[in-house]
Design a protein around this motif. Sequence first.
Motif, PDB file in Angstrom:
ATOM      1  N   LEU A 297       0.661  -1.222   0.107  1.00  0.00           N
ATOM      2  CA  LEU A 297      -0.059   0.078  -0.161  1.00  0.00           C
ATOM      3  C   LEU A 297       0.873   1.357   0.019  1.00  0.00           C
ATOM      4  N   SER A 298       1.799   1.460   0.794  1.00  0.00           N
ATOM      5  CA  SER A 298       2.749   2.264   0.785  1.00  0.00           C
ATOM      6  C   SER A 298       3.367   2.589  -0.534  1.00  0.00           C
ATOM      7  N   LEU A 299       3.859   1.604  -1.277  1.00  0.00           N
ATOM      8  CA  LEU A 299       4.436   1.742  -2.403  1.00  0.00           C
ATOM      9  C   LEU A 299       3.387   2.522  -3.466  1.00  0.00           C
ATOM     10  N   ARG A 300       2.045   1.927  -3.439  1.00  0.00           N
ATOM     11  CA  ARG A 300       1.036   2.515  -4.285  1.00  0.00           C
ATOM     12  C   ARG A 300       0.939   3.776  -3.748  1.00  0.00           C
ATOM     13  N   ILE A 301       0.687   4.116  -2.638  1.00  0.00           N
ATOM     14  CA  ILE A 301       0.464   5.593  -2.226  1.00  0.00           C
ATOM     15  C   ILE A 301       1.253   6.422  -2.774  1.00  0.00           C
ATOM     16  N   ASP A 302       2.711   6.232  -2.397  1.00  0.00           N
ATOM     17  CA  ASP A 302       3.806   6.978  -3.062  1.00  0.00           C
ATOM     18  C   ASP A 302       3.635   7.351  -4.437  1.00  0.00           C
TER      19      ASP A 302
ATOM     20  N   HIS B 138      15.609   1.886 -12.161  1.00  0.00           N
ATOM     21  CA  HIS B 138      15.122   0.780 -11.432  1.00  0.00           C
ATOM     22  C   HIS B 138      14.732   1.268  -9.841  1.00  0.00           C
ATOM     23  N   GLN B 139      13.589   1.054  -9.416  1.00  0.00           N
ATOM     24  CA  GLN B 139      13.294   1.622  -8.129  1.00  0.00           C
ATOM     25  C   GLN B 139      12.834   0.610  -7.245  1.00  0.00           C
ATOM     26  N   ARG B 140      13.052   0.779  -6.024  1.00  0.00           N
ATOM     27  CA  ARG B 140      12.703  -0.468  -5.062  1.00  0.00           C
ATOM     28  C   ARG B 140      12.102   0.409  -3.739  1.00  0.00           C
ATOM     29  N   TRP B 141      11.218  -0.106  -3.337  1.00  0.00           N
ATOM     30  CA  TRP B 141      10.928   0.203  -1.695  1.00  0.00           C
ATOM     31  C   TRP B 141      11.792  -0.300  -0.745  1.00  0.00           C
ATOM     32  N   PRO B 142      12.590  -0.137   0.124  1.00  0.00           N
ATOM     33  CA  PRO B 142      13.641  -0.649   0.911  1.00  0.00           C
ATOM     34  C   PRO B 142      12.896  -1.212   2.126  1.00  0.00           C
ATOM     35  N   TYR B 143      11.893  -2.485   1.750  1.00  0.00           N
ATOM     36  CA  TYR B 143      11.210  -3.155   2.644  1.00  0.00           C
ATOM     37  C   TYR B 143      12.312  -4.068   3.329  1.00  0.00           C
ATOM     38  N   ALA B 144      12.143  -4.362   4.588  1.00  0.00           N
ATOM     39  CA  ALA B 144      13.263  -5.293   5.327  1.00  0.00           C
ATOM     40  C   ALA B 144      12.999  -6.725   4.755  1.00  0.00           C
ATOM     41  N   ASP B 145      11.918  -7.171   4.501  1.00  0.00           N
ATOM     42  CA  ASP B 145      11.654  -8.594   4.133  1.00  0.00           C
ATOM     43  C   ASP B 145      11.912  -8.492   2.513  1.00  0.00           C
ATOM     44  N   GLU B 146      13.416  -9.125   2.090  1.00  0.00           N
ATOM     45  CA  GLU B 146      13.632  -9.230   0.874  1.00  0.00           C
ATOM     46  C   GLU B 146      12.679  -9.957  -0.047  1.00  0.00           C
TER      47      GLU B 146
ATOM     48  N   GLY C 187       6.574  -4.101 -13.359  1.00  0.00           N
ATOM     49  CA  GLY C 187       6.769  -4.454 -11.879  1.00  0.00           C
ATOM     50  C   GLY C 187       5.604  -4.282 -10.901  1.00  0.00           C
ATOM     51  N   PHE C 188       5.957  -3.998  -9.721  1.00  0.00           N
ATOM     52  CA  PHE C 188       4.991  -4.066  -8.535  1.00  0.00           C
ATOM     53  C   PHE C 188       4.531  -2.642  -8.217  1.00  0.00           C
ATOM     54  N   THR C 189       3.827  -2.107  -9.117  1.00  0.00           N
ATOM     55  CA  THR C 189       3.350  -0.765  -9.107  1.00  0.00           C
ATOM     56  C   THR C 189       2.523  -0.482 -10.336  1.00  0.00           C
ATOM     57  N   ALA C 190       1.645   0.502 -10.019  1.00  0.00           N
ATOM     58  CA  ALA C 190       0.439   0.658 -11.032  1.00  0.00           C
ATOM     59  C   ALA C 190       0.391   2.286 -11.072  1.00  0.00           C
ATOM     60  N   PRO C 191       1.305   3.067 -11.262  1.00  0.00           N
ATOM     61  CA  PRO C 191       1.181   4.517 -11.418  1.00  0.00           C
ATOM     62  C   PRO C 191       0.301   4.694 -12.676  1.00  0.00           C
ATOM     63  N   TYR C 192      -0.307   5.925 -12.735  1.00  0.00           N
ATOM     64  CA  TYR C 192      -1.382   6.458 -13.560  1.00  0.00           C
ATOM     65  C   TYR C 192      -2.550   5.622 -13.374  1.00  0.00           C
ATOM     66  N   LEU C 193      -2.701   4.352 -12.962  1.00  0.00           N
ATOM     67  CA  LEU C 193      -3.857   3.698 -13.253  1.00  0.00           C
ATOM     68  C   LEU C 193      -4.575   4.064 -12.011  1.00  0.00           C
ATOM     69  N   SER C 194      -4.155   4.936 -11.167  1.00  0.00           N
ATOM     70  CA  SER C 194      -5.070   5.387 -10.129  1.00  0.00           C
ATOM     71  C   SER C 194      -6.108   6.222 -10.715  1.00  0.00           C
ATOM     72  N   PHE C 195      -5.805   6.806 -11.807  1.00  0.00           N
ATOM     73  CA  PHE C 195      -6.928   7.909 -12.541  1.00  0.00           C
ATOM     74  C   PHE C 195      -7.988   6.871 -13.226  1.00  0.00           C
ATOM     75  N   GLN C 196      -7.847   5.716 -13.178  1.00  0.00           N
ATOM     76  CA  GLN C 196      -8.843   5.013 -13.893  1.00  0.00           C
ATOM     77  C   GLN C 196     -10.294   5.430 -13.239  1.00  0.00           C
ATOM     78  N   THR C 197     -10.260   5.328 -11.852  1.00  0.00           N
ATOM     79  CA  THR C 197     -11.526   5.676 -11.045  1.00  0.00           C
ATOM     80  C   THR C 197     -12.009   7.044 -11.422  1.00  0.00           C
ATOM     81  N   LEU C 198     -11.146   8.009 -11.803  1.00  0.00           N
ATOM     82  CA  LEU C 198     -11.638   9.304 -12.061  1.00  0.00           C
ATOM     83  C   LEU C 198     -12.056   9.535 -13.443  1.00  0.00           C
TER      84      LEU C 198
END
Lengths: 302, 191
Positions: A68-73, A187-195, A219-230
């Motif tokens: 969730l944090s990743l998506r919100i960012d 390449h971007q990665r959220w530095p989550y402790a659990d690899e 990868g594991f993010t969906a930028p722009y798709l958040s606008f689909q709901t709008l």
Amino acid sequence: MTETNGWTTTDHDEQVEAELLERFWDELASDVESPQVAQLDPELATLSRRLHLDAVTDDPSHESLARLSLRIDAGLSDAVNWRAGASRPWRRAWPLWRPRSAAAVLMAAALTSMLLLAGIMQYRGEDGAISAAEVLRAARAAAVPTHEASFERTEVDAIADAQELATFHVRTPHRVPDEFAAYEVVHQRWPYADEEVHADFVLVRYRTPEGHWLEIWQGFTAPYLSFQTLAPEDRTGLLSVRGKEAAWIEGRPLDHSGTWDPEAQTTLGILEGYEGGSPRFTVLASDALSVEDLVGIAESLQ
Amino acid sequence: MADGLGSRSALLEQLDDRELAGEAVADPDAFRLLYERHVRTVFRFCKRRLGDTSAAEDATSEVFIKAWAGLSSFRGGSFTAWLIVIARHTVADFHRRRRPTAALDEIREPADGSPGPEASAVEAGERAMLRNALAELSEDQRLVLELQLAGWRGPEIAEALNKTPAAVKMLRQRALRRLRAQLASAQGETQ
């Protein structure tokens, strides 16, 4: 008066029972395992406890919170860009920050170390402008421990190099229109402790000499798709690409009043599947290409 | 540098939700703080209504993106109540859009020590029965119970729903009685 299983209630009884339940639920919320509230209908007490225990399973896991944090960012970054009126992702301007917010950021930036300056430079666009949000993000990346959450960002020379960093198979597009030249691969990665948690993506940007752009996110993010709901109903829809469900969107919000700009960009998002419970996407976006163009490029990904 | 950002961050943390919402119109950091304060509540609410983790994550992120996009329309009052209104609409949209498929992380293999497949099926059946019974409550009754289960206390629910604490107590009491009756009826039908 109502009667259920031998327990008879009147209006007065209901009020008393409501008070007893209030005490019972307060104790449950205080982690009292078996609250004892005399005179409370035992069946209601049992039902309350069962609901409470069931609710514990609704708590988000660490993995859920990380995703969730990743998506919100990504969503916030996206929103900052369109609020700023940026027509291209790499051509950023100071967004609509209040003067004191901007001043605080400027002051913070002025006091930074050389290390931080180096961090900010990584985010500088081709015209030298950077957004306040980027300054903050860079500041965090350089000044605080990574567990305080900031993307780990690595620029590489080619998609093949990004593959060495990514936790998923990165595909290369083989039908990008000639006028688009590769601009950058990140390449971007959220530095989550659990690899084991998938929290990374690769962004490939292309541009034309006129300044039109094409982005491919994998990868594991969906930028722009958040606008689909709008999006207005006639500006978004579903189709199939390479046998996968894909969503297309024509345009994006012009401002936060919700006014839709259908010409701003076209986006195609493909849900590639789940890995470890994390949804993996491929998202293509351009300010010059049509849905059909994007589908063609998506089908050429290998 | 760190001091500059740190003091800004400390300042934001001292603000209440309404003040933070005002700051968040122009400051993503302020919105991030609002998100951190409320993400668990919104997630639990979405999970309870949607039933699976993956959909709850999708809905939760959508709720906050919508909230961010619509901050300028927030006219004061309870921020949490405003957020829950967005969550209710978002969940309703999800119900309209979703297809009847199980989320992958809901059908994973049980970890060691967890109930076996049969026990899990029984547990899942009971949970489904509970969720169905909750769905039959009036919207107010359901909201009171769901917010309670999301970790809220009576006075907080009353403020969020613009009701008196006494009204919330009565809604909860009637919701539980109705829920119990529905569960008894449902169990009778399955036996």
